[in-house]
Design a protein around this motif. Structure first.
Motif, PDB file in Angstrom:
ATOM      1  N   GLY A 185       0.783  -1.241   0.000  1.00  0.00           N
ATOM      2  CA  GLY A 185       0.000   0.000   0.000  1.00  0.00           C
ATOM      3  C   GLY A 185       0.806   1.277   0.000  1.00  0.00           C
ATOM      4  N   ILE A 186       2.085   1.189  -0.345  1.00  0.00           N
ATOM      5  CA  ILE A 186       2.932   2.368  -0.237  1.00  0.00           C
ATOM      6  C   ILE A 186       2.692   3.369  -1.367  1.00  0.00           C
ATOM      7  CG2 ILE A 186       5.021   1.778  -1.581  1.00  0.00           C
ATOM      8  CD1 ILE A 186       6.581   2.468   1.022  1.00  0.00           C
ATOM      9  N   ARG A 187       2.127   2.894  -2.469  1.00  0.00           N
ATOM     10  CA  ARG A 187       1.811   3.783  -3.587  1.00  0.00           C
ATOM     11  C   ARG A 187       0.346   4.195  -3.526  1.00  0.00           C
ATOM     12  NH1 ARG A 187      -0.780   3.635  -8.327  1.00  0.00           N
ATOM     13  NH2 ARG A 187      -0.037   5.054  -9.975  1.00  0.00           N
ATOM     14  N   GLY A 188       0.088   5.485  -3.666  1.00  0.00           N
ATOM     15  CA  GLY A 188      -1.273   5.984  -3.680  1.00  0.00           C
ATOM     16  C   GLY A 188      -1.988   5.881  -2.346  1.00  0.00           C
ATOM     17  N   ALA A 189      -1.254   5.860  -1.235  1.00  0.00           N
ATOM     18  CA  ALA A 189      -1.866   5.743   0.089  1.00  0.00           C
ATOM     19  C   ALA A 189      -2.674   6.998   0.425  1.00  0.00           C
ATOM     20  CB  ALA A 189      -0.792   5.519   1.148  1.00  0.00           C
ATOM     21  N   SER A 190      -3.698   6.811   1.254  1.00  0.00           N
ATOM     22  CA  SER A 190      -4.562   7.934   1.635  1.00  0.00           C
ATOM     23  C   SER A 190      -4.004   8.711   2.820  1.00  0.00           C
ATOM     24  CB  SER A 190      -5.964   7.408   1.989  1.00  0.00           C
ATOM     25  OG  SER A 190      -5.885   6.467   3.051  1.00  0.00           O
ATOM     26  N   ILE A 191      -2.935   8.220   3.443  1.00  0.00           N
ATOM     27  CA  ILE A 191      -2.294   8.906   4.558  1.00  0.00           C
ATOM     28  C   ILE A 191      -0.884   9.313   4.136  1.00  0.00           C
ATOM     29  CG2 ILE A 191      -3.598   7.514   6.211  1.00  0.00           C
ATOM     30  CD1 ILE A 191      -0.844   6.079   6.772  1.00  0.00           C
ATOM     31  N   PRO A 192      -0.231  10.211   4.887  1.00  0.00           N
ATOM     32  CA  PRO A 192       1.161  10.546   4.567  1.00  0.00           C
ATOM     33  C   PRO A 192       2.046   9.299   4.636  1.00  0.00           C
ATOM     34  CG  PRO A 192       0.246  12.143   6.105  1.00  0.00           C
ATOM     35  CD  PRO A 192      -0.764  11.034   5.993  1.00  0.00           C
ATOM     36  N   THR A 193       2.797   9.036   3.594  1.00  0.00           N
ATOM     37  CA  THR A 193       3.698   7.881   3.564  1.00  0.00           C
ATOM     38  C   THR A 193       5.097   8.334   3.941  1.00  0.00           C
ATOM     39  OG1 THR A 193       3.795   8.245   1.169  1.00  0.00           O
ATOM     40  CG2 THR A 193       2.433   6.448   1.955  1.00  0.00           C
ATOM     41  N   LYS A 194       5.721   7.568   4.831  1.00  0.00           N
ATOM     42  CA  LYS A 194       7.029   7.954   5.359  1.00  0.00           C
ATOM     43  C   LYS A 194       7.953   6.744   5.454  1.00  0.00           C
ATOM     44  CE  LYS A 194       5.203  11.748   8.203  1.00  0.00           C
ATOM     45  NZ  LYS A 194       5.176  12.349   9.564  1.00  0.00           N
ATOM     46  N   ALA A 195       9.249   7.037   5.511  1.00  0.00           N
ATOM     47  CA  ALA A 195      10.269   6.023   5.763  1.00  0.00           C
ATOM     48  C   ALA A 195      11.268   6.602   6.745  1.00  0.00           C
ATOM     49  CB  ALA A 195      10.967   5.606   4.469  1.00  0.00           C
ATOM     50  N   LYS A 196      11.748   5.759   7.651  1.00  0.00           N
ATOM     51  CA  LYS A 196      12.723   6.221   8.653  1.00  0.00           C
ATOM     52  C   LYS A 196      13.867   5.225   8.728  1.00  0.00           C
ATOM     53  CE  LYS A 196      11.261   6.352  12.897  1.00  0.00           C
ATOM     54  NZ  LYS A 196      10.557   6.849  14.102  1.00  0.00           N
ATOM     55  N   LEU A 197      15.054   5.683   8.387  1.00  0.00           N
ATOM     56  CA  LEU A 197      16.257   4.846   8.406  1.00  0.00           C
ATOM     57  C   LEU A 197      17.121   5.267   9.589  1.00  0.00           C
ATOM     58  CD1 LEU A 197      17.748   2.605   6.774  1.00  0.00           C
ATOM     59  CD2 LEU A 197      19.020   4.454   5.650  1.00  0.00           C
ATOM     60  N   THR A 198      17.399   4.316  10.497  1.00  0.00           N
ATOM     61  CA  THR A 198      18.168   4.599  11.714  1.00  0.00           C
ATOM     62  C   THR A 198      19.435   3.762  11.713  1.00  0.00           C
ATOM     63  OG1 THR A 198      16.075   4.970  12.903  1.00  0.00           O
ATOM     64  CG2 THR A 198      18.069   4.726  14.227  1.00  0.00           C
ATOM     65  N   TYR A 199      20.556   4.417  11.984  1.00  0.00           N
ATOM     66  CA  TYR A 199      21.857   3.744  11.896  1.00  0.00           C
ATOM     67  C   TYR A 199      22.711   4.078  13.109  1.00  0.00           C
ATOM     68  CZ  TYR A 199      26.568   2.640  10.064  1.00  0.00           C
ATOM     69  OH  TYR A 199      27.829   2.151   9.885  1.00  0.00           O
ATOM     70  N   PHE A 200      23.198   3.006  13.793  1.00  0.00           N
ATOM     71  CA  PHE A 200      24.205   3.136  14.828  1.00  0.00           C
ATOM     72  C   PHE A 200      25.425   2.362  14.345  1.00  0.00           C
ATOM     73  CE2 PHE A 200      20.475   4.193  17.322  1.00  0.00           C
ATOM     74  CZ  PHE A 200      20.949   5.164  18.208  1.00  0.00           C
ATOM     75  N   GLN A 201      26.528   3.052  14.206  1.00  0.00           N
ATOM     76  CA  GLN A 201      27.725   2.466  13.593  1.00  0.00           C
ATOM     77  C   GLN A 201      28.131   1.171  14.297  1.00  0.00           C
ATOM     78  OE1 GLN A 201      31.582   4.530  13.942  1.00  0.00           O
ATOM     79  NE2 GLN A 201      31.680   4.474  11.713  1.00  0.00           N
ATOM     80  N   ASP A 202      28.309   0.117  13.501  1.00  0.00           N
ATOM     81  CA  ASP A 202      28.737  -1.209  13.976  1.00  0.00           C
ATOM     82  C   ASP A 202      27.744  -1.865  14.932  1.00  0.00           C
ATOM     83  OD1 ASP A 202      31.127  -0.829  12.562  1.00  0.00           O
ATOM     84  OD2 ASP A 202      32.093   0.138  14.269  1.00  0.00           O
ATOM     85  N   LYS A 203      26.536  -1.296  15.070  1.00  0.00           N
ATOM     86  CA  LYS A 203      25.573  -1.838  16.017  1.00  0.00           C
ATOM     87  C   LYS A 203      24.237  -2.210  15.388  1.00  0.00           C
ATOM     88  CE  LYS A 203      27.411   0.470  20.130  1.00  0.00           C
ATOM     89  NZ  LYS A 203      27.118   1.403  21.260  1.00  0.00           N
ATOM     90  N   SER A 204      23.663  -1.324  14.591  1.00  0.00           N
ATOM     91  CA  SER A 204      22.338  -1.636  14.056  1.00  0.00           C
ATOM     92  C   SER A 204      21.987  -0.762  12.862  1.00  0.00           C
ATOM     93  CB  SER A 204      21.265  -1.455  15.141  1.00  0.00           C
ATOM     94  OG  SER A 204      21.175  -0.102  15.539  1.00  0.00           O
ATOM     95  N   LEU A 205      21.102  -1.306  12.032  1.00  0.00           N
ATOM     96  CA  LEU A 205      20.512  -0.578  10.916  1.00  0.00           C
ATOM     97  C   LEU A 205      19.051  -1.002  10.845  1.00  0.00           C
ATOM     98  CD1 LEU A 205      20.881   1.262   8.348  1.00  0.00           C
ATOM     99  CD2 LEU A 205      21.224  -0.847   7.069  1.00  0.00           C
TER     100      LEU A 205
END
Length: 329
Positions: A185-205
């Protein structure tokens, strides 16, 4: 004239002094402190008063509508567009949240857009409008299925580029995938579509998406063994259309530097990890922080005197000019 010019500069000087602090910083319930990086943030009206951007470059078929969006491609065939930061993202730990919109009029649509953190910047190419054989990481929001049986599209995937391996476009990057997820449902969604990329070096993505319900984040992928991202990487976005097309819009980009305030003291180097060494280390950090605070305070005082001096010089010149004019008459 001199006086009015200097007085007009006072609010600007005050804004510079205030804006240099950490008023945009905030700490969440997990002890993660976020400080906004203005150099990697995009929001309406996107452009400065001279119709340029201090921190971003735009190219290709990109259209900027100052009150609504940055349109990387319009709903027309054979388009490509991009926007890239002028400065590299050098923070060790960071979070990038984007609001976007993908929509069009046709029943068939394509091809998608991408988010980049790469050594290369502002280089058009064949991978969602950006250069192939890149070095860094690309997050692909692929809306058109070429040849990937058993996979539901739209599909969001990450590819880690080493500067040598090409993107397998014919198979929608199947052999290039680091991690990914379907996002129907990411295309043409009726609500604001967002993405959040979080990175901690050598720990997590971690990549989270919002498209099902407003303020509800869905984890697309997460790993505690993240790839190595080049220390000098530029943040960018690009999109392309082929025979099929869509509007690919970037609404906003918010980038934060992350600090873990609950991180335990590291007793290393001196005293073989003793508490005494730890106390000495904390004392040293406290002393450095105190010195930094005093330096900032002195800088403010100096700036105030500079501005005040400028106002005085301007007023003196203005007054002398008025007196000369009065002597003529």
């Amino acid at each position: 004239m001199w006086l009015s010019s200097w007085l007009a500069m006072l609010p600007l000087a005050a804004q510079v002094l205030a804006g240099s602090g950490e008023k945009s910083a905030r700490t969440d319930e997990n002890g993660i402190r976020r400080i906004q990086l203005r150099t990697h943030t995009l929001a309406p009206p996107y452009l400065d008063s001279d119709m340029q951007s201090r921190w971003w470059d735009f190219g290709g078929n990109t259209i900027i509508r100052a009150d609504q969006y940055i349109r990387l491609t319009s709903d027309r065939p054979s388009q490509e567009g991009w926007v890239f930061s002028r400065l590299p993202l050098t923070a060790t730990n960071w979070e990038i949240e984007i609001e976007f919109k993908v929509q069009g009029n046709g029943n068939l649509h394509g091809d998608g857009f991408a988010m980049w953190l790469t050594k290369q910047r502002a280089q058009p190419g064949t991978v969602f409008g950006h250069v192939d054989k890149f070095e860094g990481i690309g997050i692909f929001f692929d809306t058109y299925k070429n040849n990937r049986p058993g996979t539901v599209f739209p599909y969001v995937m990450a590819m880690v580029g080493d500067g040598q391996k090409p993107y397998d476009k014919a198979n929608d990057g199947k052999d290039n995938e680091f991690m990914g997820c379907s996002a129907r449902g990411i295309r043409g969604a009726s609500i604001p579509t967002k993405a959040k990329l979080t990175y901690f070096q050598d720990k997590s993505l971690k990549l989270e998406l919002m498209y099902k319900q407003e303020d509800q984040w869905v984890v697309c992928f997460e790993t505690t063994d993240p790839p190595t991202i080049p220390s000098v990487s530029y943040l960018g976005f690009s999109a392309e259309t082929g025979e099929l097309s869509d509007n690919h819009d970037i609404i906003s980009v918010h980038t934060n530097n992350l600090y873990d305030t609950k991180k335990k003291t590291d007793y290393t180097d001196t005293g073989k990890g003793s508490p005494k060494a730890g106390r000495a280390k904390r004392k040293s950090k406290k002393s450095q922080k105190s010195k930094g605070s005093w330096s900032w305070f002195l800088f403010k005082i100096v700036m105030i005197f500079v501005v005040a001096g400028g106002v005085y010089v301007g007023y003196t010149a203005w007054r002398a000019q008025r007196q000369r004019k009065s002597h003529r008459f």
